[in-house]
Enzyme design. Structure first.
Site, PDB file in Angstrom:
ATOM      1  N   THR A 128      39.273  32.569  45.326  1.00  0.00           N
ATOM      2  CA  THR A 128      39.865  33.887  45.065  1.00  0.00           C
ATOM      3  C   THR A 128      39.070  35.013  45.710  1.00  0.00           C
ATOM      4  O   THR A 128      37.840  34.929  45.857  1.00  0.00           O
ATOM      5  CB  THR A 128      39.911  34.146  43.542  1.00  0.00           C
ATOM      6  OG1 THR A 128      40.252  35.512  43.315  1.00  0.00           O
ATOM      7  CG2 THR A 128      38.566  33.896  42.883  1.00  0.00           C
TER       8      THR A 128
ATOM      9  N   TYR B 114      35.981  35.361  35.907  1.00  0.00           N
ATOM     10  CA  TYR B 114      36.919  34.608  36.744  1.00  0.00           C
ATOM     11  C   TYR B 114      36.340  34.406  38.141  1.00  0.00           C
ATOM     12  O   TYR B 114      36.278  33.286  38.662  1.00  0.00           O
ATOM     13  CB  TYR B 114      38.254  35.368  36.813  1.00  0.00           C
ATOM     14  CG  TYR B 114      39.222  34.809  37.826  1.00  0.00           C
ATOM     15  CD1 TYR B 114      39.750  33.533  37.677  1.00  0.00           C
ATOM     16  CD2 TYR B 114      39.600  35.560  38.942  1.00  0.00           C
ATOM     17  CE1 TYR B 114      40.632  33.013  38.616  1.00  0.00           C
ATOM     18  CE2 TYR B 114      40.485  35.051  39.871  1.00  0.00           C
ATOM     19  CZ  TYR B 114      40.993  33.779  39.705  1.00  0.00           C
ATOM     20  OH  TYR B 114      41.861  33.268  40.639  1.00  0.00           O
TER      21      TYR B 114
HETATM   22  C1  UD1 Z   1      43.278  38.883  40.407  1.00  0.00           C
HETATM   23  C2  UD1 Z   1      42.241  38.581  41.431  1.00  0.00           C
HETATM   24  C3  UD1 Z   1      42.846  37.789  42.556  1.00  0.00           C
HETATM   25  C4  UD1 Z   1      43.403  36.537  42.018  1.00  0.00           C
HETATM   26  C5  UD1 Z   1      44.379  36.850  40.927  1.00  0.00           C
HETATM   27  C6  UD1 Z   1      44.658  35.524  40.299  1.00  0.00           C
HETATM   28  C7  UD1 Z   1      40.637  40.390  41.436  1.00  0.00           C
HETATM   29  C8  UD1 Z   1      40.221  41.627  42.076  1.00  0.00           C
HETATM   30  N1  UD1 Z   1      41.711  39.819  41.962  1.00  0.00           N
HETATM   31  O1  UD1 Z   1      44.235  39.731  40.950  1.00  0.00           O
HETATM   32  O2  UD1 Z   1      41.854  37.438  43.484  1.00  0.00           O
HETATM   33  O3  UD1 Z   1      44.029  35.805  43.023  1.00  0.00           O
HETATM   34  O4  UD1 Z   1      43.829  37.701  39.932  1.00  0.00           O
HETATM   35  O5  UD1 Z   1      45.355  35.628  39.190  1.00  0.00           O
HETATM   36  O6  UD1 Z   1      40.019  39.964  40.493  1.00  0.00           O
HETATM   37  N2  UD1 Z   1      48.375  46.243  37.549  1.00  0.00           N
HETATM   38  C9  UD1 Z   1      49.001  47.282  36.882  1.00  0.00           C
HETATM   39  N3  UD1 Z   1      49.886  46.983  35.888  1.00  0.00           N
HETATM   40  C10 UD1 Z   1      50.174  45.706  35.528  1.00  0.00           C
HETATM   41  C11 UD1 Z   1      49.530  44.645  36.209  1.00  0.00           C
HETATM   42  C12 UD1 Z   1      48.634  44.956  37.204  1.00  0.00           C
HETATM   43  O7  UD1 Z   1      48.761  48.461  37.180  1.00  0.00           O
HETATM   44  O8  UD1 Z   1      50.988  45.507  34.592  1.00  0.00           O
HETATM   45  C13 UD1 Z   1      47.465  46.560  38.654  1.00  0.00           C
HETATM   46  C14 UD1 Z   1      46.045  46.048  38.490  1.00  0.00           C
HETATM   47  O9  UD1 Z   1      45.231  46.937  37.804  1.00  0.00           O
HETATM   48  C15 UD1 Z   1      45.657  45.869  39.958  1.00  0.00           C
HETATM   49  C16 UD1 Z   1      46.962  45.450  40.643  1.00  0.00           C
HETATM   50  O10 UD1 Z   1      47.993  45.910  39.775  1.00  0.00           O
HETATM   51  O11 UD1 Z   1      45.256  47.083  40.523  1.00  0.00           O
HETATM   52  C17 UD1 Z   1      47.116  43.946  40.799  1.00  0.00           C
HETATM   53  O12 UD1 Z   1      46.825  43.322  39.546  1.00  0.00           O
HETATM   54  P1  UD1 Z   1      47.179  41.800  39.283  1.00  0.00           P
HETATM   55  O13 UD1 Z   1      48.537  41.520  39.807  1.00  0.00           O
HETATM   56  O14 UD1 Z   1      46.924  41.527  37.849  1.00  0.00           O
HETATM   57  O15 UD1 Z   1      46.179  40.968  40.173  1.00  0.00           O
HETATM   58  P2  UD1 Z   1      44.593  41.138  40.346  1.00  0.00           P
HETATM   59  O16 UD1 Z   1      43.932  41.321  39.024  1.00  0.00           O
HETATM   60  O17 UD1 Z   1      44.350  42.142  41.406  1.00  0.00           O
END
Ligand code: UD1
Length: 338
Positions: free
Chosen positions: A127, A151
């Site tokens: 990841t 993670y």
């Molecule tokens: C994380 C990992 C990524 C991994 C993935 C696996 C990090 C930085 N990245 O992705 O490497 O492959 O998990 O599961 O740790 N968001 C919102 N609202 C929501 C959901 C998300 O605003 O309801 C935002 C988050 O704050 C982030 C972006 O959307 O900025 C993406 O979030 P998400 O889709 O959860 O993935 P990551 O946490 O980035």
């Protein structure tokens, strides 16, 4: 076992987590390229229906040595793609030991059992979270690893085990560091069925289809163009194809191991993603500004030069609206089955 495996030009590939989101797409990509496949999954997050009936399926744990040895023998396994694991960053912050157990301890058992059985090739689902909050605009494999959540650490530890085992000459491996995986099989054969999903595109599409009331924007004061978090969203099918290419590279050059980023090299903010969902669904999502989420960096974008050059990887679906459209089609299919 080793001699037998090496003589077979297309050995069977054991896909752990093959009933899950990314694993099920990898199974499709392997089958599409003519690779025999077997799946090991405990169905904690995956679905039996995600695995085609003609694929040998084992319901069990990656940490079950006896089961692993039985699968290796029965299926003449010559390579492993290891997807089974826990993937929700905030959960890892709340339950670190569960993450170290599932992503690191169980991976150790799998790697050890595979090495002892003489399985020569191992592909690991890593990841971008291993980089933490990098100070560079685009992250290359040379960017120092500094996870900011359990993670990321749990995956980085497994990468290190694989490096050491490969150095000792017991196998070769490829660690693929995924950025943000989204979308669904373009032919509608697979998609993300996760219950209680937390990933942005899935959450937004569920909201667009009325399964949720709104979408929370976790952080509106980041140092980014519009204040929301920026990520590099990659289509799951492009990622699955990268795994097949990585497998071929490992077989072709058994002395070589690889660590590579999987992303497109461009970022979209949360607001841009929600705009894309609005355009594709012709709808207007209810957006609610919320606090930053624990363990989230502001920006994470891949430098994909290495994977493009090493594997000649040429993504087919590098388009945010295409990713959203495919994810939407899958979500509609799930609704039909509700
Ligand atoms: C994380 C990992 C990524 C991994 C993935 C696996 C990090 C930085 N990245 O992705 O490497 O492959 O998990 O599961 O740790 N968001 C919102 N609202 C929501 C959901 C998300 O605003 O309801 C935002 C988050 O704050 C982030 C972006 O959307 O900025 C993406 O979030 P998400 O889709 O959860 O993935 P990551 O946490 O980035």
């Amino acid at each position: 076992m080793r001699t037998l495996i090496r003589k077979n030009p297309k050995p069977s590939v054991l896909v752990t987590g093959g009933a899950g989101y990314i694993g099920s797409h990898a199974v499709l990509a392997l089958k599409d390229s003519g690779w025999p496949v077997a799946v090991l999954d405990n169905l904690s997050a995956g679905f039996r229906s995600a695995v085609a009936d003609d694929v040998p399926f084992y319901n069990g744990n990656v940490g079950d040595k006896d089961l692993l040895l039985r699968i290796f023998e029965e299926q003449m396994i010559g390579a492993i793609m290891h997807f089974a694991g826990s993937v929700v960053v905030p959960h890892s912050v709340a339950n670190p030991l569960a993450y170290y157990h599932n992503n690191t301890v169980n991976a150790h058992i799998l790697i050890e059992t595979a090495a002892r059985a003489g399985i020569p090739h191992f592909i690991f689902s890593s990841t971008a979270a291993v980089y933490g909050s990098p100070l560079v605009d685009r992250v290359s494999e040379e960017t120092p690893c500094a996870p900011i959540n359990p993670y990321g650490w749990s995956k980085l530890m497994t990468e290190q085990m694989l490096k050491d085992v490969s150095f000792a000459g017991e196998m070769n491996h490829c660690a693929l560091r995924y950025f943000n995986v989204a979308g669904a099989d373009p032919d509608g054969r697979a998609g993300q069925s996760t219950v209680g999903a937390t990933h942005l595109i899935k959450v937004a599409i569920e909201a667009a289809l009325g399964k949720r009331d709104s979408v929370a924007i976790f952080g509106t004061d980041y140092d980014t163009s519009d204040g929301s978090g920026v990520r590099d969203y990659i289509h799951v099918t492009d990622l699955a194809v990268a795994h097949v290419l990585a497998l071929e590279a490992l077989i072709e050059q058994p002395e070589q191991s690889l660590t590579m980023n999987c992303g497109y090299g461009r970022g979209f903010s949360v607001l841009e993603v929600l705009d894309a969902v609005d355009r594709v669904t012709n709808n207007k999502l209810v957006r609610i500004a919320d606090d930053r989420r624990a363990g989230d960096p502001a920006t994470l974008i891949a430098d994909p030069t290495k994977i493009r050059e090493t594997l000649n990887w040429r993504p087919q679906f590098d388009n945010l609206e295409t990713i959203v459209r495919h994810a939407l089609r899958w979500e509609r299919k799930l609704c039909e089955n509700c």
